[in-house]
Write a protein that holds these residues in place. Structure first.
Motif, mmCIF file in Angstrom:
data_model
loop_
_atom_site.group_PDB
_atom_site.id
_atom_site.type_symbol
_atom_site.label_atom_id
_atom_site.label_comp_id
_atom_site.label_asym_id
_atom_site.label_seq_id
_atom_site.Cartn_x
_atom_site.Cartn_y
_atom_site.Cartn_z
ATOM 1 N N LYS A 1 0.948 -1.106 -0.135
ATOM 2 C CA LYS A 1 -0.054 0.052 0.207
ATOM 3 C C LYS A 1 0.847 1.138 0.085
ATOM 4 O O LYS A 1 0.244 2.257 -0.358
ATOM 5 N N ASN B 1 -3.837 -2.170 6.177
ATOM 6 C CA ASN B 1 -2.501 -1.594 5.727
ATOM 7 C C ASN B 1 -2.585 -0.091 4.807
ATOM 8 O O ASN B 1 -1.600 0.390 4.847
ATOM 9 N N THR C 1 2.413 -9.132 -0.629
ATOM 10 C CA THR C 1 2.068 -7.743 -0.474
ATOM 11 C C THR C 1 2.118 -7.054 0.978
ATOM 12 O O THR C 1 1.890 -5.958 1.033
ATOM 13 N N GLY D 1 -9.462 -4.947 -5.518
ATOM 14 C CA GLY D 1 -9.162 -5.159 -6.831
ATOM 15 C C GLY D 1 -8.134 -4.401 -7.413
ATOM 16 O O GLY D 1 -7.766 -4.208 -8.735
ATOM 17 N N THR E 1 -5.195 -3.487 -6.484
ATOM 18 C CA THR E 1 -3.843 -3.924 -6.957
ATOM 19 C C THR E 1 -3.678 -4.619 -8.092
ATOM 20 O O THR E 1 -2.383 -4.672 -8.773
HETATM 21 C C1 LIG Z 1 -4.768 -4.412 0.081
HETATM 22 C C2 LIG Z 1 -4.088 -5.668 0.307
HETATM 23 C C3 LIG Z 1 -4.312 -6.535 -0.661
HETATM 24 C C4 LIG Z 1 -5.320 -6.511 -2.017
HETATM 25 O O1 LIG Z 1 -5.431 -5.046 -2.552
HETATM 26 P P1 LIG Z 1 -6.848 -4.635 -3.496
HETATM 27 O O2 LIG Z 1 -6.336 -3.706 -4.069
HETATM 28 O O3 LIG Z 1 -7.874 -4.370 -2.101
HETATM 29 O O4 LIG Z 1 -7.274 -5.785 -4.279
HETATM 30 C C5 LIG Z 1 -3.571 -7.704 -0.817
HETATM 31 N N1 LIG Z 1 -2.671 -7.833 0.198
HETATM 32 C C6 LIG Z 1 -2.602 -6.837 1.178
HETATM 33 C C7 LIG Z 1 -1.457 -7.374 2.000
HETATM 34 C C8 LIG Z 1 -3.186 -5.854 1.295
HETATM 35 O O5 LIG Z 1 -2.887 -4.934 2.231
#
Ligand SMILES: *Cc1c(COP(=O)(O)O)cnc(C)c1O
Length: 428
Positions: free
Chosen positions: A129, A155, A392, A258, A260
C-alpha cells in the motif's frame, strides 16, 4: 456526493491525456471529476497518458531505486529533492524497488520450473500500500489539502498514516473492528487520529466516504481516487524492469478491492507499450473462499454480486469490492484466471513461504502463493511454467495469524534436562 478535490484540478497536468470511466467509457479532462459523474462510485476513472509520456531503458539507468524513477508515467509533478515545495517527493522514505528473489526451493515444492517472489513487505510501512500512499500524499499536497483520510482493512491506513507523518499532513483513519492490533499500533504510533468503526470493512468504507464529503478531507480510498492505482502500477513497471527477459508466464496477486491486480496489469501493459517488456504474463487473481465476489463475477461474466467477507486474511476480507471491474478486465485481458483458496491453504502457504524462502508474509500476502499451489493442482499451471508471487504485506503485521500458522514455542524450566526432554517431544 461532493468532493472538492478533483483529480488534477490544481495545475495543468499536460502529460495526462484523459481520465476514462471504466464503466461507460466517457472521457474527462484532468481536473473535472474524481469519479465519473454519470456512473457515480461505479465509474472509476483510469488515468491515460499522451504519447510524450515515456521513458527508455537508458533514461531509467542510473535513476534512484524507488518508484519515483518512473516519474514520466506518474500523475504528479516532481521537483528535485530538497527544493522544499509541494512537488518534492517524500524522498526520505524508500518506496518501491522491492527485491525479487529466485525461490528455487519453493519452485520445487510447487512443482513449477521457476518461481520469483517480489517482497513488497519491504516497503517503509511494510506493505504494498505504500506505493499508493506515496502518490496520495503528493497529490493531496499538490491539491492544497491539509487533512487526508481513508478507510482500510489496515495496511492502506498504516501506510497513509506513515506518509502523512513524513510530509506533515494530518491523517484521519477509519478501520473496521477486526483490524489486527499490530496494524492499529502502527497507526497510533504514526500519530494518526484513528476511528475504529464497530462494524465490517464495507460499512467502514461507506462511513469514510461520507465523512470526506462532509468534512472536505482528501480521500485516499483507492478505488475512487484515480491516482492511487498509478502508484500501485509501479509494481508492474518494476517487475518488467527487474526481470526483463525472465518475465514469468504467470503473476499471482491476491485480490480484495481489486486495485492491486489492476495496477500491476496497467504497469505491465505500459512497459510492453514502451518496448520495455518482451511479452505480457498472465495474471492469476487469488481470492479467499469466504470473500470471493470478484472471482465469482469473473467466472460468471456478469456484474458483481456483493458477497461474504469471511476469511482470516483480513487485507482481502472484502465483501463489496470497489474496483472489481478493473480487476476482472485486467485478468481477462491477460488471458489469466481467478482461483479461490481456503484459510487452511493460506496458513500452509505462510509456512512454506517462510520455511522455504525466509519471507514472512501476512495471510493476504501468502494467499497469492496458496493460489499458485491451487492453480498447479487444478492443471492451470504446468511443470514447465514460471511464475511470480507478489508478497503484499509483512507477517509481523498480524502476529496472531502467524502463530496460528506456525504454533508457539515450548516453555521449559531453566534446566539442561528440560532441554533434552522438550526437544525429544518436538518433531522437527
Ligand atoms: C490491500 C491488500 C491486498 C489486496 O489489494 P486490493 O487492491 O484490495 O485488491 C492484498 N494484500 C495485502 C497485504 C493488502 O494490504
Amino acid at each position: 456526493m461532493s468532493n472538492r478535490y478533483l483529480a488534477g484540478e490544481d495545475r495543468p497536468m499536460t502529460k495526462i491525456e484523459e481520465l476514462k470511466c471504466v464503466q461507460c467509457g466517457r472521457s474527462y479532462a484532468p481536473g473535472t471529476a474524481m469519479t465519473c459523474p454519470a456512473c457515480g462510485l461505479e465509474g472509476i476513472l483510469e488515468v491515460r497518458y499522451g504519447p510524450e509520456a515515456r521513458f527508455s531503458a537508458a533514461d531509467l539507468a542510473g535513476r534512484p531505486r524507488d518508484l519515483w524513477r518512473y516519474r514520466e508515467l506518474l500523475p504528479v509533478e516532481l521537483a528535485a529533492a530538497g527544493s522544499g515545495d509541494a512537488s518534492r517527493t517524500p524522498a526520505e522514505l524508500q518506496v518501491g524497488w522491492t527485491p525479487v528473489y529466485d525461490a528455487r526451493r519453493l519452485a520445487e515444492h510447487l512443482g513449477i520450473r521457476r518461481l520469483w517472489i517480489k517482497d513488497d513487505g519491504r516497503n517503509p510501512t511494510a506493505s504494498f500500500k505504500d506505493r499508493a500512499s506515496a502518490l496520495a500524499v503528493m497529490a493531496a499536497r499538490q491539491a492544497g489539502a491539509h487533512t487526508v483520510a481513508c478507510a482500510s482493512t489496515g495496511n492502506a491506513a498504516s501506510s497513509l498514516a506513515g506518509f502523512a507523518a513524513a510530509t506533515g499532513l494530518e491523517a484521519i483513519i477509519f478501520v473496521p473492528e477486526r483490524a489486527p492490533e499490530p496494524k492499529v499500533a502502527q497507526l497510533t504510533m504514526f500519530g494518526a487520529r484513528v476511528l475504529k468503526v464497530q462494524d465490517n470493512y464495507d460499512r467502514t468504507w461507506d462511513l469514510c466516504q461520507q465523512a470526506c464529503g462532509e468534512f472536505g478531507w482528501y480521500n485516499r480510498n483507492a478505488a475512487v481516487n484515480p491516482y492511487l492505482v498509478e502508484g500501485k502500477k509501479t509494481a508492474g513497471l518494476e517487475i518488467a524492469e527487474q526481470l526483463g527477459e525472465d518475465l514469468p508466464d504467470w503473476i499471482a496477486v491476491s485480490v480484495g478491492d481489486g486495485c492491486t491486480i489492476a495496477g500491476v496489469w496497467k504497469g505491465l501493459v505500459e512497459m510492453h507499450r514502451l518496448g520495455l517488456a518482451p511479452r505480457l504474463p498472465r495474471l492469476l487473481g487469488v481470492q479467499a473462499e469466504g470473500a470471493r465476489a470478484v472471482a465469482d463475477a469473473f467466472a460468471r461474466g456478469e456484474d458483481l454480486v456483493v458477497g461474504g467477507d469471511d476469511t482470516m486474511a483480513d487485507s482481502i476480507a472484502v465483501g463489496h469490492p470497489r474496483n472489481w471491474r478493473r480487476a476482472v478486465r485486467a485478468v481477462r485481458e491477460s488471458g489469466g484466471t481467478f482461483v479461490c483458496v481456503s484459510d487452511a491453504e493460506i496458513l500452509d502457504a505462510m509456512r512454506q513461504l517462510a520455511r522455504k524462502a525466509a519471507v514472512f508474509g501476512e495471510p493476504a500476502a501468502a494467499a497469492s502463493l496458496a493460489g499458485l499451489g491451487r492453480a498447479v493442482r487444478d492443471g492451470i499451471l504446468s511443470a514447465r511454467d514460471t511464475a511470480l508471487t507478489l508478497v503484499t504485506g509483512n507477517g509481523l503485521k498480524d502476529t496472531k495469524s502467524a502463530i496460528a500458522a506456525a504454533g508457539g514455542p515450548t516453555a521449559i524450566a531453566p534446566r539442561i534436562e528440560a532441554v533434552a526432554e522438550a526437544l525429544a517431544a518436538l518433531v522437527s
